[in-house]
Motif scaffolding. Structure first.
Motif, mmCIF file in Angstrom:
data_model
loop_
_atom_site.group_PDB
_atom_site.id
_atom_site.type_symbol
_atom_site.label_atom_id
_atom_site.label_comp_id
_atom_site.label_asym_id
_atom_site.label_seq_id
_atom_site.Cartn_x
_atom_site.Cartn_y
_atom_site.Cartn_z
ATOM 1 N N ILE A 279 8.079 6.271 0.307
ATOM 2 C CA ILE A 279 7.659 4.758 -0.150
ATOM 3 C C ILE A 279 8.740 3.623 0.322
ATOM 4 C CG2 ILE A 279 7.499 3.421 -2.340
ATOM 5 C CD1 ILE A 279 6.414 6.103 -3.660
ATOM 6 N N PHE B 104 9.775 0.130 -3.492
ATOM 7 C CA PHE B 104 8.641 -0.424 -3.023
ATOM 8 C C PHE B 104 8.858 -1.577 -1.932
ATOM 9 C CE2 PHE B 104 6.586 1.489 -7.037
ATOM 10 C CZ PHE B 104 5.473 2.329 -6.136
ATOM 11 N N TYR C 240 3.977 1.996 -0.520
ATOM 12 C CA TYR C 240 2.957 2.482 -1.252
ATOM 13 C C TYR C 240 3.003 3.970 -1.749
ATOM 14 C CZ TYR C 240 -1.963 2.560 -2.720
ATOM 15 O OH TYR C 240 -3.123 2.587 -3.587
#
Length: 382
Positions: free
Chosen positions: A88, A254, A326
């Motif tokens: 991520i 993120f 993501y």
């Protein structure tokens, strides 16, 4: 006195206010469709339905069978959690498998060969592995090289170093005697012990689970507790999920994977985040190695072979994008569960075990295709 205007009130012409064209409305179905865990959840359902049909009477879903594939799934989950957060954040670590073998040899070598207390050997292995994880992250950040290349190099460096250290000190690549060295050690019990033993004795007494009818364990429950491996898997999943979804640091993860440069502009410490994720991945690999060494009572230099790819595949099945920014820890855990159930389910169903690798390739391909479609939904690409 002027009248106050309430939110949602009609304009002066009696017409409702115009919708802001900058706000994009998304249906509930579309929101559900782009959830990272969706594909993995569907995969879990399909896998369980399939094995309920073909292996229902083989013992796969008995208490012993559930514990069997539950332990295997937990192994995948531990390394998948670290790989998930790192992916991520936009990076890969291909040295995870070699790190497992390296950490196990360090524990066995220090405790068995050099006589260190087991708790000290375990702590030393964690510190060494996390230091190597830091080096991985530092080199990726400072050189600008792709993490794929840096960690691929460490895959070979660690594997070769592990074999060299083992042979040069003990003349062999497998070091035994770990269980004896760990006897009575407080820290070893956190990785190699079991919990809730009394509960399973009670379940056996009331007939919920079976008992051994012959041998040295006659009268004892077929399951004598929940291995700490499974406890660690659950603890890491909860920790990583909360970190990712409930903290500012999770937002930084993120952001670092989504658009690192834009994240830097708004004050996100991207370099620190990525380095810490490499360290956390090494930590997870060492948890796996410690549990495995204490379970088998030995360490082998070739342990962890291909585990890095299995971790990445679990994460991809769980919905993470290969481009970063993501993903979901819960999705990665479901991906690992699919691995564990299929690997053991093929055995229970009497299917050739080599087909498990075929399954890995097929499901990886399907997961990447699905994730590419989801990415296009999110970004609006054609």
């Amino acid at each position: 006195m002027s009248e106050s205007v309430q939110p949602g009130a009609q304009g002066a012409s009696g017409q409702p206010p115009e919708r802001d064209e900058r706000v994009r409305e998304v249906s509930r179905f579309r929101k559900a469709l782009i959830r990272p865990e969706l594909g993995a959840i569907c995969g879990v359902i399909l896998v369980f339905v399939y094995f309920l049909m073909v292996a229902r009477d083989t013992g796969m879903f008995s208490a012993e069978g559930v514990m069997n594939w539950g332990v295997v799934s937990a192994q995948f989950m531990i390394i998948a959690v670290g790989a998930c957060l790192l992916m991520i954040a936009g990076e890969f670590d291909l040295s995870v498998g070699s790190m497992i073998g390296f950490s196990g040899i360090v524990i066995a070598l220090l405790s068995v060969t050099y006589g260190w207390p087991m708790w000290a050997a375990i702590i030393a292995a964690f510190l060494l592995a996390m230091a190597i994880g830091w080096v991985n992250g530092f080199l990726v950040i400072k050189t600008g090289l792709p993490s794929f290349i840096v960690t691929l190099a460490f895959l070979y460096i660690l594997r070769g170093l592990t074999i060299f250290i083992s042979i040069s000190t003990t003349r062999q690549t497998i070091i035994g005697g770990v269980k004896e060295a760990a006897e009575g050690d407080w820290l070893a019990a956190l990785f190699g012990g079991k919990i809730l033993g009394g509960l399973f004795v009670w379940l056996a007494d009331i007939g919920v689970i079976g008992k051994f009818v012959a041998g040295t364990r006659a009268g004892q429950p077929v399951i004598d507790g929940i291995p700490m491996l499974m406890v660690w898997a659950l603890a890491l999943i909860i920790f990583a999920h909360v970190l990712l979804t409930r903290t500012q640091f999770g937002n930084w993860i993120f952001a670092a994977g989504g658009d690192a440069q834009a994240a830097r502009y708004v004050g996100v410490p991207v370099d620190r985040v990525k380095i810490l994720m490499f360290v956390f991945t090494a930590f997870c690999a060492t948890v796996f190695a410690t549990c495995q060494v204490l379970e088998f009572g030995s360490a082998a230099a070739d342990r962890g072979l291909l585990k890095e790819f299995e971790a990445i595949i679990s994460v991809v099945i769980g919905g993470a994008l290969l481009t970063g920014g993501y993903g979901s820890v819960i999705g990665a855990a479901f991906g690992a569960l699919i691995f564990g159930v299929v690997q053991q389910g093929l055995f229970f169903a009497g299917v050739e075990s080599s087909l498990f690798r075929v399954f890995l390739g097929v499901i990886l391909l399907l997961a990447v295709v699905l994730n590419t479609y989801i990415r296009r939904l999110i970004t609006g690409e054609r």
